[in-house]
Design a protein around this motif. Structure first.
Motif, PDB file in Angstrom:
ATOM      1  N   THR A  33       4.772  -9.956  15.526  1.00 34.58           N
ATOM      2  CA  THR A  33       3.343  -9.042  15.676  1.00 34.58           C
ATOM      3  C   THR A  33       4.534  -7.715  15.845  1.00 34.58           C
ATOM      4  OG1 THR A  33       3.089 -11.493  17.305  1.00 34.58           O
ATOM      5  CG2 THR A  33       1.722  -9.184  17.809  1.00 34.58           C
ATOM      6  N   ALA A  34       5.676  -7.623  16.810  1.00 32.20           N
ATOM      7  CA  ALA A  34       5.695  -6.246  16.116  1.00 32.20           C
ATOM      8  C   ALA A  34       6.554  -5.801  14.781  1.00 32.20           C
ATOM      9  CB  ALA A  34       7.288  -6.279  17.567  1.00 32.20           C
ATOM     10  N   THR A  35       6.504  -6.848  14.740  1.00 34.45           N
ATOM     11  CA  THR A  35       6.964  -6.564  12.311  1.00 34.45           C
ATOM     12  C   THR A  35       5.878  -6.783  11.774  1.00 34.45           C
ATOM     13  OG1 THR A  35       9.426  -8.258  12.705  1.00 34.45           O
ATOM     14  CG2 THR A  35       8.213  -7.880  10.889  1.00 34.45           C
ATOM     15  N   ILE A  36       4.727  -7.167  12.059  1.00 34.88           N
ATOM     16  CA  ILE A  36       3.036  -7.068  11.900  1.00 34.88           C
ATOM     17  C   ILE A  36       2.979  -5.446  11.895  1.00 34.88           C
ATOM     18  CG2 ILE A  36       0.929  -8.327  11.024  1.00 34.88           C
ATOM     19  CD1 ILE A  36       2.519 -10.451  11.737  1.00 34.88           C
ATOM     20  N   MET A  37       2.902  -5.483  13.212  1.00 34.05           N
ATOM     21  CA  MET A  37       2.725  -3.958  13.067  1.00 34.05           C
ATOM     22  C   MET A  37       3.464  -2.918  12.022  1.00 34.05           C
ATOM     23  SD  MET A  37      -0.156  -3.608  15.067  1.00 34.05           S
ATOM     24  CE  MET A  37      -0.172  -2.698  15.559  1.00 34.05           C
ATOM     25  N   LEU A  38       4.590  -3.044  12.298  1.00 31.58           N
ATOM     26  CA  LEU A  38       5.548  -1.437  12.228  1.00 31.58           C
ATOM     27  C   LEU A  38       4.805  -1.477  10.507  1.00 31.58           C
ATOM     28  CD1 LEU A  38       7.914   0.386  12.205  1.00 31.58           C
ATOM     29  CD2 LEU A  38       9.354  -1.348  11.881  1.00 31.58           C
ATOM     30  N   ALA A  39       5.126  -3.001   9.878  1.00 31.45           N
ATOM     31  CA  ALA A  39       4.572  -3.143   8.581  1.00 31.45           C
ATOM     32  C   ALA A  39       3.209  -2.368   8.369  1.00 31.45           C
ATOM     33  CB  ALA A  39       4.846  -4.683   8.179  1.00 31.45           C
ATOM     34  N   LYS A  40       2.676  -2.950   9.503  1.00 32.07           N
ATOM     35  CA  LYS A  40       0.966  -2.294   9.068  1.00 32.07           C
ATOM     36  C   LYS A  40       1.121  -0.284   8.607  1.00 32.07           C
ATOM     37  CE  LYS A  40      -3.135  -1.429  11.799  1.00 32.07           C
ATOM     38  NZ  LYS A  40      -2.625  -0.632  12.719  1.00 32.07           N
ATOM     39  N   ASP A  41       1.770  -0.327   9.958  1.00 32.62           N
ATOM     40  CA  ASP A  41       2.363   1.457  10.187  1.00 32.62           C
ATOM     41  C   ASP A  41       2.793   2.052   8.920  1.00 32.62           C
ATOM     42  OD1 ASP A  41       0.893   1.699  12.441  1.00 32.62           O
ATOM     43  OD2 ASP A  41       3.600   1.119  13.192  1.00 32.62           O
ATOM     44  N   PHE A  42       3.527   1.273   8.127  1.00 27.49           N
ATOM     45  CA  PHE A  42       4.374   1.559   7.063  1.00 27.49           C
ATOM     46  C   PHE A  42       3.374   1.708   5.372  1.00 27.49           C
ATOM     47  CE2 PHE A  42       8.620   1.344   9.104  1.00 27.49           C
ATOM     48  CZ  PHE A  42       8.798   2.315   8.896  1.00 27.49           C
ATOM     49  N   SER A 108       4.050  10.915   8.536  1.00 27.32           N
ATOM     50  CA  SER A 108       4.401  11.139  10.051  1.00 27.32           C
ATOM     51  C   SER A 108       3.130  10.785  11.306  1.00 27.32           C
ATOM     52  CB  SER A 108       5.690  12.693  10.700  1.00 27.32           C
ATOM     53  OG  SER A 108       3.935  13.282  11.370  1.00 27.32           O
ATOM     54  N   TRP A 109       3.518   9.373  11.775  1.00 27.37           N
ATOM     55  CA  TRP A 109       2.538   8.992  12.835  1.00 27.37           C
ATOM     56  C   TRP A 109       3.486   8.866  14.053  1.00 27.37           C
ATOM     57  CZ3 TRP A 109       4.810   6.890   8.829  1.00 27.37           C
ATOM     58  CH2 TRP A 109       5.938   5.697   9.230  1.00 27.37           C
ATOM     59  N   GLY A 110       2.799   8.134  15.080  1.00 28.71           N
ATOM     60  CA  GLY A 110       3.190   7.567  16.375  1.00 28.71           C
ATOM     61  C   GLY A 110       2.853   8.746  17.112  1.00 28.71           C
ATOM     62  N   ARG A 111       3.573   7.925  18.880  1.00 29.63           N
ATOM     63  CA  ARG A 111       3.781   8.786  19.561  1.00 29.63           C
ATOM     64  C   ARG A 111       4.656   9.568  20.550  1.00 29.63           C
ATOM     65  NH1 ARG A 111       2.575   3.834  19.746  1.00 29.63           N
ATOM     66  NH2 ARG A 111       0.338   2.998  19.602  1.00 29.63           N
TER      67      ARG A 111
END
Length: 129
Positions: A33-42, A108-111
């Motif tokens: 799940t974490a890998t999928i979210m990271l791939a979505k962000d990129f 850039s993105w994120g908290r």
């Protein structure tokens, strides 16, 4: 007298083996799940790169340091910021200016840990890239 069934030790061992298997399955699921979210962000960052390049194309110019940079723009996609900078050019005493500039395009993105993706390219003064 012989009784059919499992002993308490056998039941405990079977429960422990099942628990370890389920734990490993849950760890694998959370990692996926974490890998999928990271791939979505990129993937979204690549989309913002494309939108930014359409919104702010690099045009042929004689003043690269003035015309090419883009101040941070968060209006393209929510939670993503597009910006473009030109590295300052420092010439040595006897060095001839090759009119080549380093241009950095950043999304850039994120908290708090602020993630970013950067594209570096070179632009020649007066030449369209």
């Amino acid at each position: 007298m012989k009784q059919n069934g499992f002993t308490l030790i056998e039941v405990l061992i079977a429960t422990m083996i099942l628990s370890v298997g389920l734990l490993m399955l849950m760890v694998g699921l959370s990692t996926s799940t974490a890998t999928i979210m990271l791939a979505k962000d990129f993937q979204q960052a690549q989309y913002v790169f494309s939108l930014g390049e359409l919104q702010y194309p690099i045009e042929e110019t004689d003043d690269v340091e003035k015309d090419v940079p883009v101040s941070p723009d968060s209006s393209l996609v929510e939670k993503y910021v597009f910006e473009r900078t030109v590295d300052e050019k420092v010439l040595q005493t006897n060095e001839v200016d090759d009119e080549l500039y380093t241009v950095r395009t950043i999304v850039s993105w994120g908290r708090g840990d602020n993630q970013r993706e950067e594209l570096v390219r070179y632009v020649r003064k007066g030449k369209k890239q």
